[in-house]
Design a protein around this motif. Sequence first.
Motif, PDB file in Angstrom:
ATOM      1  N   CYS A   1       0.849  -1.196   0.000  1.00 11.98           N
ATOM      2  CA  CYS A   1       0.000   0.000   0.000  1.00 11.98           C
ATOM      3  C   CYS A   1       0.883   1.244   0.000  1.00 11.98           C
ATOM      4  CB  CYS A   1      -0.910   0.002   1.221  1.00 11.98           C
ATOM      5  SG  CYS A   1      -1.779   1.572   1.434  1.00 11.98           S
ATOM      6  N   PRO A   2       0.768   2.079  -1.044  1.00 13.12           N
ATOM      7  CA  PRO A   2       1.639   3.264  -1.121  1.00 13.12           C
ATOM      8  C   PRO A   2       1.347   4.287  -0.024  1.00 13.12           C
ATOM      9  CG  PRO A   2      -0.018   3.335  -2.841  1.00 13.12           C
ATOM     10  CD  PRO A   2      -0.136   1.981  -2.187  1.00 13.12           C
ATOM     11  N   ALA A   3       0.171   4.190   0.580  1.00  9.56           N
ATOM     12  CA  ALA A   3      -0.188   5.152   1.619  1.00  9.56           C
ATOM     13  C   ALA A   3       0.047   4.591   3.022  1.00  9.56           C
ATOM     14  CB  ALA A   3      -1.649   5.566   1.453  1.00  9.56           C
TER      15      ALA A   3
ATOM     16  N   GLY B   1      -6.202   0.890  -5.588  1.00 12.76           N
ATOM     17  CA  GLY B   1      -6.774  -0.432  -5.837  1.00 12.76           C
ATOM     18  C   GLY B   1      -5.799  -1.585  -5.642  1.00 12.76           C
ATOM     19  N   THR B   2      -4.568  -1.293  -5.221  1.00 15.66           N
ATOM     20  CA  THR B   2      -3.569  -2.351  -5.041  1.00 15.66           C
ATOM     21  C   THR B   2      -4.026  -3.399  -4.036  1.00 15.66           C
ATOM     22  OG1 THR B   2      -1.796  -0.796  -5.556  1.00 15.66           O
ATOM     23  CG2 THR B   2      -1.162  -2.823  -4.411  1.00 15.66           C
TER      24      THR B   2
ATOM     25  N   CYS C   1      -5.795   7.038   2.040  1.00 20.39           N
ATOM     26  CA  CYS C   1      -5.850   6.067   0.933  1.00 20.39           C
ATOM     27  C   CYS C   1      -5.880   6.792  -0.399  1.00 20.39           C
ATOM     28  CB  CYS C   1      -7.103   5.204   1.086  1.00 20.39           C
ATOM     29  SG  CYS C   1      -7.535   4.266  -0.394  1.00 20.39           S
ATOM     30  N   LEU C   2      -5.041   6.310  -1.333  1.00 14.82           N
ATOM     31  CA  LEU C   2      -4.930   6.937  -2.649  1.00 14.82           C
ATOM     32  C   LEU C   2      -5.892   6.347  -3.673  1.00 14.82           C
ATOM     33  CD1 LEU C   2      -1.043   6.992  -2.670  1.00 14.82           C
ATOM     34  CD2 LEU C   2      -2.498   9.017  -2.585  1.00 14.82           C
ATOM     35  N   GLU C   3      -6.689   5.386  -3.238  1.00  9.27           N
ATOM     36  CA  GLU C   3      -7.667   4.726  -4.107  1.00  9.27           C
ATOM     37  C   GLU C   3      -7.001   4.098  -5.326  1.00  9.27           C
ATOM     38  OE1 GLU C   3     -10.696   7.719  -4.820  1.00  9.27           O
ATOM     39  OE2 GLU C   3     -10.595   8.302  -2.718  1.00  9.27           O
TER      40      GLU C   3
ATOM     41  N   TRP D   1     -14.311  -3.500  -0.441  1.00  6.64           N
ATOM     42  CA  TRP D   1     -13.651  -2.322  -1.018  1.00  6.64           C
ATOM     43  C   TRP D   1     -14.657  -1.498  -1.813  1.00  6.64           C
ATOM     44  CZ3 TRP D   1     -12.135   0.927  -4.792  1.00  6.64           C
ATOM     45  CH2 TRP D   1     -10.853   1.503  -4.754  1.00  6.64           C
TER      46      TRP D   1
HETATM   47 FE1  SF4 Z   1      -3.540   1.561   0.057  1.00  5.35          FE
HETATM   48 FE2  SF4 Z   1      -5.545   0.058  -0.884  1.00  5.35          FE
HETATM   49 FE3  SF4 Z   1      -5.824   2.707  -0.674  1.00  5.35          FE
HETATM   50 FE4  SF4 Z   1      -4.202   1.689  -2.534  1.00  5.35          FE
HETATM   51  S1  SF4 Z   1      -6.450   1.428  -2.418  1.00  5.35           S
HETATM   52  S2  SF4 Z   1      -3.743   3.433  -1.179  1.00  5.35           S
HETATM   53  S3  SF4 Z   1      -3.361  -0.110  -1.468  1.00  5.35           S
HETATM   54  S4  SF4 Z   1      -5.543   1.251   1.025  1.00  5.35           S
END
Ligand code: SF4
Length: 93
Positions: free
Chosen positions: A41-43, A65-66, A61-63, A79
Amino acid sequence: SKIEEKLFQDRYRVDSGRPHIRIKDPDHCTECLEKQCTVCCPAGCYTRETNGKVTLVTDGCLECGTCRIICQESGNLEWEWPRGGFGILFKFG
Ligand code: SF4
């Protein structure tokens, strides 16, 4: 890094009490050996706890989708996109 620059520039609006991602069964995470969400997760929304569980804080969260893809097979993530007006507010230009 590029991501950090983005995190710095973007603003985030927390939808209090209504996280858009939810771990369905926290006990299931203890059986997940990889816990890839905690590193991918980048965040940095997912934290590996010493008891084997995973803590999820969706603020920031950057949304991307990872996590949704990573956790797809286990089906342990609920999700959703954040409600309109909440979540990451991207600035263009
Ligand atoms: Fe982290 Fe999931 Fe949000 Fe991506 S979508 S930033 S992986 S929580």
